[in-house]
Write a protein that holds these residues in place. Structure first.
Motif, PDB file in Angstrom:
ATOM      1  N   LYS A   1      -0.903   3.780  -2.812  1.00  0.00           N
ATOM      2  CA  LYS A   1      -2.307   3.347  -2.835  1.00  0.00           C
ATOM      3  C   LYS A   1      -2.708   2.802  -4.207  1.00  0.00           C
ATOM      4  O   LYS A   1      -3.391   1.779  -4.308  1.00  0.00           O
ATOM      5  N   LEU A   2      -2.302   3.483  -5.279  1.00  0.00           N
ATOM      6  CA  LEU A   2      -2.718   3.094  -6.623  1.00  0.00           C
ATOM      7  C   LEU A   2      -1.864   1.976  -7.206  1.00  0.00           C
ATOM      8  O   LEU A   2      -2.364   1.110  -7.925  1.00  0.00           O
ATOM      9  N   PHE A   3      -0.570   1.994  -6.924  1.00  0.00           N
ATOM     10  CA  PHE A   3       0.351   1.083  -7.594  1.00  0.00           C
ATOM     11  C   PHE A   3       1.079   0.134  -6.638  1.00  0.00           C
ATOM     12  O   PHE A   3       1.869  -0.691  -7.082  1.00  0.00           O
ATOM     13  N   HIS A   4       0.834   0.274  -5.352  1.00  0.00           N
ATOM     14  CA  HIS A   4       1.497  -0.566  -4.347  1.00  0.00           C
ATOM     15  C   HIS A   4       3.021  -0.457  -4.457  1.00  0.00           C
ATOM     16  O   HIS A   4       3.751  -1.440  -4.336  1.00  0.00           O
ATOM     17  N   VAL A   5       3.484   0.763  -4.719  1.00  0.00           N
ATOM     18  CA  VAL A   5       4.910   1.075  -4.727  1.00  0.00           C
ATOM     19  C   VAL A   5       5.202   1.882  -3.480  1.00  0.00           C
ATOM     20  O   VAL A   5       4.520   2.866  -3.190  1.00  0.00           O
ATOM     21  N   THR A   6       6.185   1.479  -2.728  1.00  0.00           N
ATOM     22  CA  THR A   6       6.466   2.103  -1.440  1.00  0.00           C
ATOM     23  C   THR A   6       7.868   2.703  -1.427  1.00  0.00           C
ATOM     24  O   THR A   6       8.677   2.474  -2.335  1.00  0.00           O
ATOM     25  N   ALA A   7       8.141   3.440  -0.362  1.00  0.00           N
ATOM     26  CA  ALA A   7       9.472   4.028  -0.197  1.00  0.00           C
ATOM     27  C   ALA A   7      10.547   2.952  -0.095  1.00  0.00           C
ATOM     28  O   ALA A   7      11.718   3.209  -0.397  1.00  0.00           O
ATOM     29  N   ASP A   8      10.162   1.743   0.322  1.00  0.00           N
ATOM     30  CA  ASP A   8      11.141   0.673   0.472  1.00  0.00           C
ATOM     31  C   ASP A   8      11.600   0.090  -0.862  1.00  0.00           C
ATOM     32  O   ASP A   8      12.704  -0.441  -0.957  1.00  0.00           O
ATOM     33  N   ASP A   9      10.736   0.162  -1.884  1.00  0.00           N
ATOM     34  CA  ASP A   9      11.112  -0.488  -3.140  1.00  0.00           C
ATOM     35  C   ASP A   9      11.112   0.441  -4.352  1.00  0.00           C
ATOM     36  O   ASP A   9      11.439   0.019  -5.459  1.00  0.00           O
ATOM     37  N   GLN A  10      10.772   1.727  -4.184  1.00  0.00           N
ATOM     38  CA  GLN A  10      10.608   2.583  -5.349  1.00  0.00           C
ATOM     39  C   GLN A  10      11.910   2.793  -6.127  1.00  0.00           C
ATOM     40  O   GLN A  10      11.896   2.853  -7.360  1.00  0.00           O
ATOM     41  N   TRP A  11      13.029   2.900  -5.412  1.00  0.00           N
ATOM     42  CA  TRP A  11      14.288   3.107  -6.126  1.00  0.00           C
ATOM     43  C   TRP A  11      14.706   1.849  -6.880  1.00  0.00           C
ATOM     44  O   TRP A  11      15.214   1.927  -8.004  1.00  0.00           O
ATOM     45  N   ASP A  12      14.496   0.678  -6.283  1.00  0.00           N
ATOM     46  CA  ASP A  12      14.815  -0.569  -6.984  1.00  0.00           C
ATOM     47  C   ASP A  12      13.929  -0.740  -8.203  1.00  0.00           C
ATOM     48  O   ASP A  12      14.378  -1.197  -9.258  1.00  0.00           O
ATOM     49  N   ARG A  13      12.650  -0.380  -8.069  1.00  0.00           N
ATOM     50  CA  ARG A  13      11.742  -0.454  -9.211  1.00  0.00           C
ATOM     51  C   ARG A  13      12.165   0.515 -10.316  1.00  0.00           C
ATOM     52  O   ARG A  13      12.106   0.176 -11.507  1.00  0.00           O
ATOM     53  N   ASN A  14      12.568   1.696  -9.922  1.00  0.00           N
ATOM     54  CA  ASN A  14      13.002   2.687 -10.907  1.00  0.00           C
ATOM     55  C   ASN A  14      14.228   2.195 -11.662  1.00  0.00           C
ATOM     56  O   ASN A  14      14.287   2.283 -12.896  1.00  0.00           O
ATOM     57  N   ARG A  15      15.192   1.664 -10.947  1.00  0.00           N
ATOM     58  CA  ARG A  15      16.415   1.177 -11.594  1.00  0.00           C
ATOM     59  C   ARG A  15      16.121  -0.006 -12.513  1.00  0.00           C
ATOM     60  O   ARG A  15      16.584  -0.048 -13.665  1.00  0.00           O
TER      61      ARG A  15
END
Length: 346
Positions: free
Chosen positions: A114-128
């Motif tokens: 909701k706050l950052f528009h980060v989802t389960a689909d892309d959170q790991w790619d964003r983290n890496r």
């Protein structure tokens, strides 16, 4: 073995945010006074936490302390612009005379989407991707880079330059092999949450970490593991510790019920037997940490920094007893490598 105290800055509304945040800083000062090796602040972006800005809190802690290592627990690089995160933490590294240690991870909680528009689909790619850019900015004065989740950089300079070079970055691991793989790929240390479940799934992830380190060409001694604990209270005899902590544990169970969460450990006795909670006499806690060390091989362990329902007097007495009767034994019997030596500003 080395010991941290960590807070996620739970805010139950009984104190104002101002007073709760000042309490956190006071607890960090106490941790240094009692001889703990590190103090950590988590990052959460939803109720009941007010830990949305670890670098700000840790900067205040840095001003009130002089020797204790300052940990993030964790820095959620999946949510942050890596350039802005670098600027914040490089500033903190300078202000603290090089006492910063980062534990990074993807974070959790429904508010992230909701706050950052980060989802389960892309959170790991964003983290890496966030990790890779952040570490590149830390190492290099000029950076050219492109990725998926932020605008590219061309011969970019991010300031201030950090004091520590390099900085040690831990990877926080709860249930997924993705964070373990990222740690192993780069030869970084792993910090296991070791809080919600019995030890077996955490042991499996730590074993996987060591296997993947070898796969990526690192020697066994490169492995460095930290682990959490689900609660802490000690008194000279176990009966007093258990009966004092029982209402605190029962209040936690009631909180789980309110949020519709099924507790993994339905009684305090079950939690003492099967979870990482450390409640009992000093010798009982020493024995339990040894058992967990046999499963995880960890060199660093964290305790709850907050009173967590204890009175201030009980909280301090418990931490003092830990440092006088528990920590010296564990430091002697479980070898651990030194933390990086803080650099002194010139």
């Amino acid at each position: 073995m080395k010991f941290l105290t960590i807070t996620l800055i739970v805010h139950d509304g009984k104190k104002s945010p101002r007073d709760r945040l000042r309490e956190v800083v006071d607890n960090a000062v106490l941790a240094e006074e009692l001889g703990f090796d590190g103090f950590g602040v988590g990052e959460r972006h939803e109720r009941p936490f007010i830990s949305s800005s670890p670098p700000v809190v840790l900067s205040h802690v840095a001003a009130r302390t002089s020797t204790i290592r300052l940990f993030t627990a964790v820095t959620t690089l999946s949510l942050l612009d890596p350039v802005r995160a670098f600027e914040d933490y490089s500033t903190l590294d300078n202000l603290s005379d090089g006492r910063l240690e980062l534990i990074v991870g993807k974070g959790n909680g429904a508010a992230q989407a909701k706050l950052f528009h980060v989802t389960a689909d892309d959170q790991w790619d964003r983290n890496r991707e966030g990790y890779e850019l952040f570490t590149k900015l830390w190492r290099e004065e000029r950076v050219t880079w492109s990725g998926r989740f932020r605008p590219p950089l061309s011969d970019a300079e991010a300031l201030p330059r950090p004091l520590q070079q390099p900085i040690r970055i831990w990877h926080g691991s709860a249930t997924s092999k993705a964070s373990v793989e990222l740690a192993a790929l780069h030869g970084d240390p792993l910090f296991s949450a070791n809080v919600t479940n019995p030890v077996e799934p955490y042991e499996e992830l730590v074993r996987h970490y060591r296997e993947r380190l070898a796969f990526h060409g690192f020697p066994p001694e490169r492995a460095l593991v930290g682990a959490g604990s689900a609660g802490f209270y000690t008194t000279p005899n176990s009966q007093d510790a258990i009966e004092t902590y029982r209402p605190i544990f029962n209040a936690r169970l009631e909180s789980f019920k309110r949020f519709g969460v099924q507790p993994v450990f339905p009684t305090l006795e079950d939690a003492i037997e099967r979870s990482s909670i450390l409640v009992g006499s000093p010798q009982q806690i020493i024995d339990k940490v040894h058992r967990y060390h046999g499963r995880l091989g960890h060199e660093v362990m964290h305790l709850q920094a907050d009173a967590d329902g204890l009175t201030d007097k009980q909280h301090r007495a418990s931490l003092e007893l830990f440092q006088s009767e528990i920590a010296p034994v564990l430091r002697r019997e479980i070898p651990s490598r030194p933390f990086p030596t803080p650099k002194v500003s010139t």
